[in-house]
Design a protein around this motif. Structure first.
Motif, PDB file in Angstrom:
ATOM      1  N   SER A 134       0.847  -1.196   0.000  1.00  0.00           N
ATOM      2  CA  SER A 134       0.000   0.000   0.000  1.00  0.00           C
ATOM      3  C   SER A 134       0.878   1.240   0.000  1.00  0.00           C
ATOM      4  N   GLY A 135       0.322   2.353  -0.510  1.00  0.00           N
ATOM      5  CA  GLY A 135       1.002   3.633  -0.367  1.00  0.00           C
ATOM      6  C   GLY A 135       0.824   4.104   1.076  1.00  0.00           C
ATOM      7  N   GLU A 136       1.360   5.264   1.377  1.00  0.00           N
ATOM      8  CA  GLU A 136       1.253   5.790   2.745  1.00  0.00           C
ATOM      9  C   GLU A 136       0.296   6.983   2.719  1.00  0.00           C
ATOM     10  N   SER A 137      -0.829   6.855   3.393  1.00  0.00           N
ATOM     11  CA  SER A 137      -1.760   7.991   3.393  1.00  0.00           C
ATOM     12  C   SER A 137      -2.648   7.938   4.622  1.00  0.00           C
ATOM     13  N   PRO A 138      -3.100   9.105   5.068  1.00  0.00           N
ATOM     14  CA  PRO A 138      -3.980   9.125   6.240  1.00  0.00           C
ATOM     15  C   PRO A 138      -5.281   8.370   5.966  1.00  0.00           C
ATOM     16  N   GLU A 139      -5.719   8.359   4.698  1.00  0.00           N
ATOM     17  CA  GLU A 139      -6.975   7.651   4.386  1.00  0.00           C
ATOM     18  C   GLU A 139      -6.815   6.135   4.464  1.00  0.00           C
ATOM     19  N   PHE A 140      -5.581   5.670   4.373  1.00  0.00           N
ATOM     20  CA  PHE A 140      -5.381   4.217   4.446  1.00  0.00           C
ATOM     21  C   PHE A 140      -4.309   3.927   5.486  1.00  0.00           C
ATOM     22  N   GLY A 141      -4.670   4.124   6.738  1.00  0.00           N
ATOM     23  CA  GLY A 141      -3.718   3.954   7.835  1.00  0.00           C
ATOM     24  C   GLY A 141      -3.629   2.506   8.282  1.00  0.00           C
ATOM     25  N   VAL A 142      -2.924   2.303   9.406  1.00  0.00           N
ATOM     26  CA  VAL A 142      -2.674   0.939   9.871  1.00  0.00           C
ATOM     27  C   VAL A 142      -3.965   0.199  10.215  1.00  0.00           C
ATOM     28  N   THR A 174       6.074   2.121  16.831  1.00  0.00           N
ATOM     29  CA  THR A 174       6.060   0.839  17.540  1.00  0.00           C
ATOM     30  C   THR A 174       4.616   0.445  17.851  1.00  0.00           C
ATOM     31  N   GLU A 175       3.834   1.430  18.240  1.00  0.00           N
ATOM     32  CA  GLU A 175       2.427   1.149  18.580  1.00  0.00           C
ATOM     33  C   GLU A 175       1.687   0.556  17.363  1.00  0.00           C
ATOM     34  N   ASN A 176       1.915   1.138  16.202  1.00  0.00           N
ATOM     35  CA  ASN A 176       1.263   0.594  15.005  1.00  0.00           C
ATOM     36  C   ASN A 176       1.789  -0.791  14.642  1.00  0.00           C
ATOM     37  N   TYR A 177       3.079  -1.011  14.870  1.00  0.00           N
ATOM     38  CA  TYR A 177       3.605  -2.365  14.603  1.00  0.00           C
ATOM     39  C   TYR A 177       2.943  -3.378  15.541  1.00  0.00           C
ATOM     40  N   ARG A 178       2.662  -2.928  16.781  1.00  0.00           N
ATOM     41  CA  ARG A 178       1.961  -3.849  17.706  1.00  0.00           C
ATOM     42  C   ARG A 178       0.600  -4.237  17.137  1.00  0.00           C
ATOM     43  N   LYS A 179      -0.058  -3.263  16.519  1.00  0.00           N
ATOM     44  CA  LYS A 179      -1.386  -3.564  15.944  1.00  0.00           C
ATOM     45  C   LYS A 179      -1.252  -4.582  14.808  1.00  0.00           C
ATOM     46  N   LEU A 180      -0.211  -4.411  13.999  1.00  0.00           N
ATOM     47  CA  LEU A 180       0.005  -5.375  12.907  1.00  0.00           C
ATOM     48  C   LEU A 180       0.292  -6.756  13.472  1.00  0.00           C
ATOM     49  N   LYS A 181       1.092  -6.770  14.520  1.00  0.00           N
ATOM     50  CA  LYS A 181       1.447  -8.052  15.149  1.00  0.00           C
ATOM     51  C   LYS A 181       0.174  -8.753  15.643  1.00  0.00           C
ATOM     52  N   SER A 182      -0.693  -7.993  16.306  1.00  0.00           N
ATOM     53  CA  SER A 182      -1.861  -8.683  16.849  1.00  0.00           C
ATOM     54  C   SER A 182      -2.876  -9.059  15.766  1.00  0.00           C
ATOM     55  N   ALA A 183      -2.734  -8.488  14.584  1.00  0.00           N
ATOM     56  CA  ALA A 183      -3.627  -8.911  13.486  1.00  0.00           C
ATOM     57  C   ALA A 183      -3.101 -10.172  12.800  1.00  0.00           C
ATOM     58  N   GLY A 184      -1.901 -10.645  13.202  1.00  0.00           N
ATOM     59  CA  GLY A 184      -1.406 -11.899  12.635  1.00  0.00           C
ATOM     60  C   GLY A 184      -0.501 -11.729  11.434  1.00  0.00           C
ATOM     61  N   ILE A 185       0.238 -10.627  11.400  1.00  0.00           N
ATOM     62  CA  ILE A 185       1.191 -10.387  10.303  1.00  0.00           C
ATOM     63  C   ILE A 185       2.260 -11.492  10.278  1.00  0.00           C
ATOM     64  N   GLY A 186       2.681 -11.878   9.056  1.00  0.00           N
ATOM     65  CA  GLY A 186       3.810 -12.804   8.929  1.00  0.00           C
ATOM     66  C   GLY A 186       5.093 -11.987   9.014  1.00  0.00           C
ATOM     67  N   PHE A 223      10.680  -4.941  15.648  1.00  0.00           N
ATOM     68  CA  PHE A 223      11.172  -5.943  16.620  1.00  0.00           C
ATOM     69  C   PHE A 223      10.662  -5.604  18.023  1.00  0.00           C
ATOM     70  N   GLU A 224      10.760  -4.321  18.378  1.00  0.00           N
ATOM     71  CA  GLU A 224      10.309  -3.916  19.716  1.00  0.00           C
ATOM     72  C   GLU A 224       8.837  -4.237  19.921  1.00  0.00           C
ATOM     73  N   ALA A 225       8.081  -4.186  18.839  1.00  0.00           N
ATOM     74  CA  ALA A 225       6.648  -4.466  18.930  1.00  0.00           C
ATOM     75  C   ALA A 225       6.360  -5.969  18.919  1.00  0.00           C
ATOM     76  N   GLY A 226       7.406  -6.783  18.838  1.00  0.00           N
ATOM     77  CA  GLY A 226       7.211  -8.232  18.900  1.00  0.00           C
ATOM     78  C   GLY A 226       7.130  -8.907  17.537  1.00  0.00           C
ATOM     79  N   ILE A 227       7.315  -8.144  16.460  1.00  0.00           N
ATOM     80  CA  ILE A 227       7.345  -8.778  15.131  1.00  0.00           C
ATOM     81  C   ILE A 227       8.762  -9.312  14.958  1.00  0.00           C
ATOM     82  N   ASP A 228       8.930 -10.630  14.915  1.00  0.00           N
ATOM     83  CA  ASP A 228      10.324 -11.086  14.869  1.00  0.00           C
ATOM     84  C   ASP A 228      10.767 -11.589  13.500  1.00  0.00           C
TER      85      ASP A 228
END
Ligand code: SAM
Ligand code: SF4
Length: 468
Positions: A134-142, A174-186, A223-228
């Motif tokens: 995805s591109g980076e935009s406020p309309e399509f955030g994490v 980091t907070e947004n990476y945590r959200k990705l982690k809890s959504a089950g990102i590979g 990594f800090e958000a737990g995505i390893d």
């Protein structure tokens, strides 16, 4: 964060020293030692770069890379497809069709309903692993990305479901990476594009991505958000490939030092022409150098997956598979809603469905699979490690003593058998099953061989998603 930032002046110095004093015997020693699969750092990689061009040396480099690839990955080649969610973008990357300055581009993002349809199309092609873009935009955030991940995992068709969703989106908090982690990102993939700060500034004139430090420290926050499982990459063509390859190796070394585990993957995209993009790379990478990059990376970071995309032609891809690539995208659409376009055949040149860049391998998955088989490879759609918790450090602990083979071969066999049962034409089915039988005989552990045989029979009898 400081310790994860690549010391680019030091990398430049090491490179210049090796190029001016090129020491063929030191370079040969590095290549020979690398057959031990222990990898090497930036100094040794620079020695190799300093000796390139001598046909005999190049041949030995490719042979060593092919042998390491074979030892670690055997005959396996993992396939995936990208799924473009949004082409809205606040950045102005000079090389990209989605840049904000490209006013002729129709902007769009996929609704959950459309994501569901694209996912069903991808499943009906035979895919089980996706890479979200995805591109980076406020309309399509994490939040929209996490919603997409959940929607994708929930799609179930007669061809099963997507089992691993990797993500390639802009650097974030980091907070947004945590959200990705809890959504089950590979794997979380992010490319530095270029490690050279001045070249980086040139092609990223405005927008949040113009912040070089935000980009280069992103994997640390992940990594800090737990995505390893994180992925690195550069866009080859923006600066001297020799510098970029060394910086990738240095970045990998630093991540490993800091987090106990290096990158799970490295991607090697080369610039491709695109609609609305006038940028012409000053440092275009030749096919010959492109293959050298892959060979050097394979030897330097032997346990890191190397990813190639459909930016590359089939002939280059086939060569790259032999010397180091372990994962490849196939049958990709690089526009938003692109898989719908394929079905209806209504691609428009600058519509939202127009690709991010021109692809060079437009073959359907069935043809890519058939040609991989012809080259003696075993196509795999495996997602087992991630679902069994073998990620990050745990993955590397198994991968380094080559124990991962005990899982990878059987899982590759089983996922490919599913593919053959559900999608293959009779001739490919026969050839594929013959390759499976041959690979099964190569599973060393007798109990595992027996278990794989039973699981294979279950798949032939209609069961799906059997893995170790
Ligand atoms: N927008 C996010 C970003 O820039 O990190 C994520 C994904 S972007 C869709 C994926 C990658 O495509 C970029 O990181 C860039 O390396 C690559 N890319 C962009 N334009 C390209 C082009 N013209 N040719 C080849 N690759 C390109
Ligand atoms: Fe946007 Fe990514 Fe394209 Fe840059 S590369 S313009 S950030 S989509």
């Amino acid at each position: 964060m400081k310790e994860s930032i690549v010391d680019t002046p030091r990398v430049s110095e090491i490179l210049s020293a090796c190029i001016s004093s090129g020491d063929p015997s030191a370079a040969s020693a590095v290549v020979e030692r690398a057959r031990d699969k222990k990898g090497f750092g930036v100094e040794d990689a620079a020695k190799i770069i300093g000796a390139l061009g001598d046909p005999d040396f190049d041949r030995r480099l490719f042979e060593a890379a092919a042998s390491v690839k074979k030892d670690i990955y055997g005959e396996r080649l993992v396939f995936f497809a990208p799924l473009y969610l949004s082409n809205r973008c606040a950045n102005d990357c000079a090389y990209c069709n989605f840049k904000s300055a490209h006013s002729a581009l129709k902007r769009a993002d996929l609704s959950v309903e459309e994501i569901t349809r694209e996912t069903a199309s991808l499943l009906s092609m035979g895919h089980k692993r996706l890479l979200l873009e995805s591109g980076e935009s406020p309309e399509f955030g994490v939040e929209r990305v996490t919603e997409a991940i959940r929607a994708i995992y929930s799609v179930k068709t007669r061809f099963g479901s997507i089992r691993r969703v990797n993500v390639n989106i802009a650097a974030t908090s980091t907070e947004n990476y945590r959200k990705l982690k809890s959504a089950g990102i590979g794997t979380y993939q992010l490319f530095q594009e270029t490690y050279h700060p001045a070249a980086y500034a040139d092609v990223h004139p405005r927008g949040p991505k113009s912040d070089y430090i935000r980009q280069i420290t992103a994997h640390d926050r992940a990594f800090e958000a737990g995505i390893d499982d994180v992925g690195l990459g550069v866009l080859f063509g923006l600066y001297d490939w020799r510098f970029e390859a060394l910086c990738l190796i240095e970045h990998a070394t630093r991540l490993e030092k800091k987090h106990g585990v290096g990158p799970h993957t490295i991607s090697v995209p080369r610039f491709r022409p695109a609609d609305g993009v006038e940028y012409a790379p000053r440092y275009a990478v030749s096919d010959e150098d492109f293959l050298r990059i892959i060979a050097i990376l394979r030897l330097a970071v032997p346990y890191t997956g190397l990813i190639i995309s459909t930016r590359e032609r089939p002939d280059i891809r086939a060569k790259a598979f032999g010397i180091g690539i372990s994962q490849a995208s196939a049958a990709s659409a690089t526009g938003v809603g692109g898989y719908g376009v394929r079905a209806s055949g209504t691609a428009k040149s600058v519509g939202a469905k127009a690709g991010q860049f021109a692809v060079s391998d437009e073959r359907p998955l069935a043809d890519v699979v058939a040609s991989a088989l012809k080259d003696g490879l075993l196509p795999s759609f495996c997602t087992a490690c991630y679902r069994r918790g073998r990620t990050g450090e745990k993955f590397m602990e198994l991968a380094k003593p080559a124990e991962i083979h005990n899982f990878c071969r059987p899982n590759a066999i089983l996922t490919f058998a599913e593919y053959l049962e559900d999608f293959a034409a009779p001739a490919v089915y026969r050839k594929g099953m013959a390759v499976i039988e041959k690979t099964l005989a190569a599973v060393e552990d007798a109990a595992m061989r027996q278990n794989t045989r039973s699981a294979l029979d279950r798949i032939k009898n209609g069961e799906r998603d059997v893995y170790f």
